[in-house]
Design a protein around this motif. Structure first.
Motif, mmCIF file in Angstrom:
data_model
loop_
_atom_site.group_PDB
_atom_site.id
_atom_site.type_symbol
_atom_site.label_atom_id
_atom_site.label_comp_id
_atom_site.label_asym_id
_atom_site.label_seq_id
_atom_site.Cartn_x
_atom_site.Cartn_y
_atom_site.Cartn_z
ATOM 1 N N ALA A 134 4.160 8.401 -11.593
ATOM 2 C CA ALA A 134 5.272 7.911 -10.795
ATOM 3 C C ALA A 134 6.271 9.026 -10.550
ATOM 4 C CB ALA A 134 5.944 6.756 -11.511
ATOM 5 N N ARG A 135 6.574 9.788 -11.633
ATOM 6 C CA ARG A 135 7.556 10.836 -11.475
ATOM 7 C C ARG A 135 7.057 11.896 -10.481
ATOM 8 N NH1 ARG A 135 9.233 12.453 -16.718
ATOM 9 N NH2 ARG A 135 7.544 13.925 -16.736
ATOM 10 N N LYS A 136 5.791 12.226 -10.646
ATOM 11 C CA LYS A 136 5.211 13.212 -9.726
ATOM 12 C C LYS A 136 5.405 12.789 -8.275
ATOM 13 C CE LYS A 136 1.184 15.340 -11.718
ATOM 14 N NZ LYS A 136 -0.260 15.111 -11.794
ATOM 15 N N GLU A 137 5.045 11.516 -8.006
ATOM 16 C CA GLU A 137 5.144 11.018 -6.637
ATOM 17 C C GLU A 137 6.582 11.037 -6.163
ATOM 18 O OE1 GLU A 137 2.854 10.288 -4.513
ATOM 19 O OE2 GLU A 137 1.101 10.467 -5.838
ATOM 20 N N PHE A 138 7.477 10.634 -7.033
ATOM 21 C CA PHE A 138 8.902 10.610 -6.650
ATOM 22 C C PHE A 138 9.370 12.005 -6.288
ATOM 23 C CE2 PHE A 138 9.605 6.420 -8.867
ATOM 24 C CZ PHE A 138 9.966 5.756 -7.714
ATOM 25 N N LEU A 139 8.918 12.989 -7.061
ATOM 26 C CA LEU A 139 9.374 14.357 -6.842
ATOM 27 C C LEU A 139 8.836 14.908 -5.519
ATOM 28 C CD1 LEU A 139 9.204 15.802 -10.429
ATOM 29 C CD2 LEU A 139 11.234 15.338 -9.080
ATOM 30 N N GLN A 140 7.762 14.319 -5.007
ATOM 31 C CA GLN A 140 7.193 14.813 -3.749
ATOM 32 C C GLN A 140 7.963 14.330 -2.527
ATOM 33 O OE1 GLN A 140 2.995 14.369 -3.194
ATOM 34 N NE2 GLN A 140 2.603 15.037 -5.281
ATOM 35 N N LEU A 158 18.491 13.486 -19.281
ATOM 36 C CA LEU A 158 18.022 13.568 -17.891
ATOM 37 C C LEU A 158 18.401 12.301 -17.142
ATOM 38 C CD1 LEU A 158 16.408 15.516 -16.097
ATOM 39 C CD2 LEU A 158 14.386 14.117 -16.600
ATOM 40 N N ALA A 159 18.193 11.182 -17.850
ATOM 41 C CA ALA A 159 18.507 9.891 -17.245
ATOM 42 C C ALA A 159 19.968 9.864 -16.841
ATOM 43 C CB ALA A 159 18.197 8.779 -18.224
ATOM 44 N N ILE A 160 20.823 10.341 -17.779
ATOM 45 C CA ILE A 160 22.262 10.348 -17.477
ATOM 46 C C ILE A 160 22.519 11.184 -16.239
ATOM 47 C CG2 ILE A 160 24.506 11.202 -18.293
ATOM 48 C CD1 ILE A 160 23.503 10.397 -21.127
ATOM 49 N N HIS A 161 21.831 12.351 -16.180
ATOM 50 C CA HIS A 161 21.996 13.232 -15.030
ATOM 51 C C HIS A 161 21.719 12.502 -13.720
ATOM 52 C CE1 HIS A 161 21.567 16.691 -12.423
ATOM 53 N NE2 HIS A 161 20.302 16.294 -12.132
ATOM 54 N N TYR A 162 20.602 11.799 -13.721
ATOM 55 C CA TYR A 162 20.220 11.056 -12.512
ATOM 56 C C TYR A 162 21.206 9.956 -12.222
ATOM 57 C CZ TYR A 162 15.706 13.346 -12.199
ATOM 58 O OH TYR A 162 14.720 14.250 -12.050
ATOM 59 N N PHE A 163 21.529 9.191 -13.259
ATOM 60 C CA PHE A 163 22.400 8.031 -13.057
ATOM 61 C C PHE A 163 23.769 8.450 -12.575
ATOM 62 C CE2 PHE A 163 19.588 5.695 -16.186
ATOM 63 C CZ PHE A 163 18.931 5.031 -15.182
ATOM 64 N N TYR A 213 15.332 5.727 -9.586
ATOM 65 C CA TYR A 213 14.094 5.405 -10.310
ATOM 66 C C TYR A 213 13.705 6.509 -11.247
ATOM 67 C CZ TYR A 213 13.555 1.317 -7.426
ATOM 68 O OH TYR A 213 13.755 0.102 -6.824
ATOM 69 N N LEU A 214 13.945 7.751 -10.806
ATOM 70 C CA LEU A 214 13.659 8.878 -11.696
ATOM 71 C C LEU A 214 14.469 8.726 -12.974
ATOM 72 C CD1 LEU A 214 13.455 11.890 -9.228
ATOM 73 C CD2 LEU A 214 11.686 11.169 -10.829
ATOM 74 N N GLY A 215 15.749 8.285 -12.775
ATOM 75 C CA GLY A 215 16.599 8.051 -13.938
ATOM 76 C C GLY A 215 16.006 6.989 -14.838
ATOM 77 N N LEU A 242 14.844 7.295 -18.626
ATOM 78 C CA LEU A 242 15.353 6.371 -19.652
ATOM 79 C C LEU A 242 14.202 5.780 -20.438
ATOM 80 C CD1 LEU A 242 17.826 5.007 -20.849
ATOM 81 C CD2 LEU A 242 17.633 3.241 -19.117
ATOM 82 N N GLU A 243 13.215 5.357 -19.710
ATOM 83 C CA GLU A 243 12.069 4.722 -20.389
ATOM 84 C C GLU A 243 11.333 5.714 -21.256
ATOM 85 O OE1 GLU A 243 9.664 1.762 -18.915
ATOM 86 O OE2 GLU A 243 10.948 1.205 -17.215
ATOM 87 N N GLU A 244 11.392 6.961 -20.854
ATOM 88 C CA GLU A 244 10.747 7.993 -21.679
ATOM 89 C C GLU A 244 11.694 8.496 -22.777
ATOM 90 O OE1 GLU A 244 7.616 10.032 -18.558
ATOM 91 O OE2 GLU A 244 9.662 10.814 -18.710
#
Lengths: 248, 549
Positions: B70-76, B103-108, B90-92, B96-98
């Motif tokens: 999922a992350r790979k696809e999002f990054l594309q 990183l999650a905070i960064h995204y959020f 979603y990346l966030g 978070l789930e990982e």
């Protein structure tokens, strides 16, 4: 020059008589009239026979063909022959045809037809076709004799009897010890004669029977032959003497 | 966002793969979405659609808990994508789930910083909530607290009860972990009370459990017990639900099996049908072939019948001709023999009277009669032999002059009698390639005819000529000649002339027929030229003999 002798193999007397009559009228000699196969063989070996006239059917059986087959097997005694037949029966003819050279005459026939058939038989037998019918030839050459057409008939000259031959363009004078006559023969056949060693050329125009030479007079350029015939000897053809020496 | 996707899909309806991918995406059929988006990506050049596809794929993977993919696809997905903020969101969530809270905070934070006024399709409360969770993980309780409450506020404002319950529970847990039970418990209670309003069993259960634990910890056992019981009851209901699910699953399986069975039966039926159809096809083919061969043989039979019929007709004709010939010939023979008989009696009479002058004439006429009868019989014989194919045939070189001479010989007396002059002007060098006997027959007949139809003191000439391949003999007479009809009749193979205009002289035509057949057998031709009262010319064309033979 002698008559050609004919052996007639025919079982019907009326027909053989007619044949004899026609042939003698036309200067043929009759060597005999046979009515059966064995009789024919006996006559054939007893007499000199030049030509045989054979009826295919003798007393209802095709013995005539048997006779032709018999004389055909031995090449030395083989002679020209003419088949006489009254039926056009195919099967018999197929058999007769195997006796090559094959010439036949259908009955009834007239005088000219039988004479023509005899001439054809001779031509075919010695493999020299269109001689007797042409205007500028009249002689067929066999191993020991010449067959010459004179009017409606054939004549025979034994080669051994010839003293010399004088060649004159289309004609040749044949000189025997007792006779002299003119024939028409092709040059190729003359040279065939020469090849047999019996004859030598002494001159452009003269061919001489080597056995008939009596004397050769070199300073006169003459060859003296039997019967006191004299023939010129040319410089160009003197070589033959050497050959004679070798022969002697 | 869904409406936006639908719009784009409608615009790109012609791109089947993309359309299908989005349809499945909206139906939440993740696997199919993955398949079709992949297909589209394999050949797509359109950046926006490709971004959508990556988005579909990423979302699908995320829902299937394949976080890496999922992350790979999002990054594309490119930054120009309309919903790029969602991608970050979603990346966030993935981070978070990982448990990568930083990183999650960064995204959020990125999402949080988006201006409030924009039309964004996401729940701000959830973002705050997630931020809270992140800080909770990092044990930064203050920040967590701030975000949780912020989130709760927003949720409350948006009336998102479910999220709110989760939020409350998280806040409660937050305080609870800090042992601030006083603050925590009201949150638990709030969550519990809210959970009663909703149908989400899991949340209810969790809320009840939380209450139970809190009660337990506060040594309020009876209360804890009731909460526990409630929790149990919710769990049971959840289990029931699970059982119902399992049963449903079983049923589903059963129905699937049923369906499969049905499909099997249908397949078998299909096979049967195909076999039946093939059988029918082959049998009809066989029938067709049989029918065709039947027709073929039938036609063959008709054809042969027709041939047989025509042959029969021809045979009948020939038979009739033969019968006619037979009667004519026998009549001729009878009359000539009769003539001979009467002539013979006359002969005997004159012999008695010693009338020698008459004797000679009578003899001559006798021989003439015999001659003509003989010729007739001879022709008849040869004709019969020719017809029965028994004739011996042997081609060779033939000297025409002498043959003519030989044939003439037989007719000399006859010609003398009529005082006919004969000339044989065939060149001596002429040779034909022919069967001698048949040539003689032809000549005999021609000469015989010429004499028969010549007047007294007439003239008969036989010429010969030759071309490149042929030589020709021409028998010319100065006789009475023939009309064209008679000539054509003579040359007609099937017609035997039986005209008796001149009973004494015209014959059966047999002799002429014989000549024609013989000429043909010799590969030659017979030509007739005739003029009435002037004469007749009959030519025989023969093959020329090859001199080398």
């Amino acid at each position: 020059m002698s008559k050609v002798s004919v052996l007639i193999i025919e079982d019907t007397p009326a027909e053989s008589e007619a044949l004899v009559k026609v042939l003698t009228q036309n200067n043929y000699a009759i060597a005999g009239v046979a009515t059966t196969f064995s009789e024919a063989l006996a006559l054939f070996y007893k007499n000199t026979v030049d030509i045989v006239i054979i009826d295919v059917f003798l007393n209802g059986i095709p013995e005539g063909i048997t006779f032709a087959e018999t004389i055909n097997i031995t090449p030395d005694i083989s002679r020209p022959f003419v088949f006489l037949t009254s039926s056009n029966d195919r099967q018999i003819f197929e058999r007769a045809k195997l006796t090559k050279p094959f010439s036949f005459l259908l009955k009834p026939f007239n005088e000219l037809e039988i004479l023509y058939a005899i001439e054809m038989a001779v031509e075919k037998f010695y493999e020299q076709s269109n001689v007797f019918l042409s205007d500028d030839l009249d002689t067929v050459l066999s191993t020991d004799s010449l067959f010459i057409k004179k009017k409606n008939s054939l004549k025979k000259v034994l080669i051994d009897d010839i003293v010399y031959i004088e060649v004159e363009e289309r004609y040749c004078n044949i000189i025997t010890e007792h006779e002299k006559f003119v024939i028409m023969i092709s040059l190729t056949k003359i040279s065939e004669l020469l090849e047999k060693n019996k004859f030598v050329k002494t001159h452009r125009n003269y061919i001489v029977n080597a056995n008939k030479i009596e004397e050769i007079v070199l300073h006169d350029n003459l060859v003296i032959l039997k019967g006191n015939h004299k023939v010129t000897l040319s410089e160009k053809h003197k070589d033959f003497i050497k050959k004679l020496n070798i022969l002697k | 966002m869904d409406s936006e996707i639908r719009k784009i899909a409608l615009e790109n309806k012609d791109k089947a793969d993309f359309y299908k991918a989005q349809a499945f995406f909206l139906e939440k059929n993740w696997d199919s979405t993955l398949v079709y988006s992949m297909k589209y990506l394999a050949h797509a050049g359109h950046q926006e659609l490709a971004d959508y596809c990556h988005y579909f794929r990423a979302f699908s993977f995320k829902n299937k808990k394949l976080l890496q993919q999922a992350r790979k696809e999002f990054l594309q997905i490119s930054k120009n994508f309309r919903f790029y903020y969602k991608v970050r969101l979603y990346l966030g969530e993935i981070a978070l789930e990982e448990s990568n809270s930083e990183l999650a905070i960064h995204y959020f934070k990125e999402i949080e910083n988006l201006p409030e006024t924009g039309n964004y399709d996401f729940k701000r409360g959830v973002v705050y909530h997630n931020l809270g969770v992140c800080y909770l993980h990092q044990k930064k309780y203050d920040q967590a607290d701030a975000y949780f409450s912020k989130g709760a506020e927003v949720m409350q404002a948006e009336k998102d009860t479910i999220s709110l319950i989760g939020s409350y529970m998280n806040i409660a847990n937050l305080y609870y972990e800090q042992y601030k039970d006083n603050i925590a418990i009201p949150y638990f209670e709030k969550a519990y009370s809210l959970s009663k309003k909703i149908k989400n069993v899991e949340l209810k259960q969790n809320a009840a459990l939380n209450m139970a634990v809190v009660a337990e910890n506060n040594k309020k056992f009876p209360l804890a017990l009731t909460y526990r019981k409630e929790y149990e009851s919710w769990r049971d209901s959840l289990n029931d639900q699970n059982k119902v699910w399992a049963i449903a699953e079983l049923e589903k399986k059963f129905t699937v099996k049923q369906k499969e069975k049905e499909i099997g039966i249908l397949e078998a039926e299909n096979k049967l049908k195909i076999a039946e159809r093939n059988g029918f096809f082959y049998s009809s083919l066989l029938l067709l072939v049989l029918f065709g061969t039947g027709i073929y043989f039938y036609r063959q039979k008709i054809k042969s019948n027709r041939i047989i019929l025509s042959q029969k007709n021809k045979l009948d004709e020939l038979n009739a001709a033969k019968d006619q010939l037979f009667s004519i010939v026998s009549h001729d023979l009878r009359s000539s023999v009769n003539a001979l008989k009467t002539s013979n009696s006359k002969l005997a009479e004159s012999l008695e009277c010693k009338n020698f002058e008459a004797l000679d004439k009578q003899l001559q006429s006798n021989s003439a009669i015999a001659h003509s009868s003989y010729n007739l019989l001879d022709n008849l014989l040869h004709w019969a032999l020719l017809q029965t194919k028994q004739l011996y045939f042997h081609k060779e070189s033939v000297h025409l002059f002498s043959v003519v001479q030989q044939m003439e010989f037989n007719y000399k007396p006859l010609m003398q009698e009529k005082n006919i002059s004969f000339e044989n002007s065939v060149p001596k060098a002429l040779f034909a390639y022919a069967d001698l006997s048949s040539l003689k027959i032809i000549l005999r007949n021609l000469i015989d005819n010429a004499i028969k139809f010549s007047r007294e003191n007439g003239k008969i000439t036989i010429h010969g000529s030759s071309s490149e391949d042929f030589c020709t003999l021409t028998v010319e007479d100065s006789g009475q000649g023939m009309s064209k009809e008679i000539v054509s009749q003579l040359l007609d193979e099937s017609a035997l002339v039986s005209k008796k205009e001149n009973p004494e002289k015209s014959g059966t035509g047999l002799g002429m027929q014989l000549c024609l057949s013989m000429a043909q057998k010799n590969e030659g031709k017979l030509l007739i030229e005739s003029e009435e009262n002037k004469g007749t010319k009959i030519s025989i064309q023969l093959l020329k003999a090859n001199k080398n033979e």
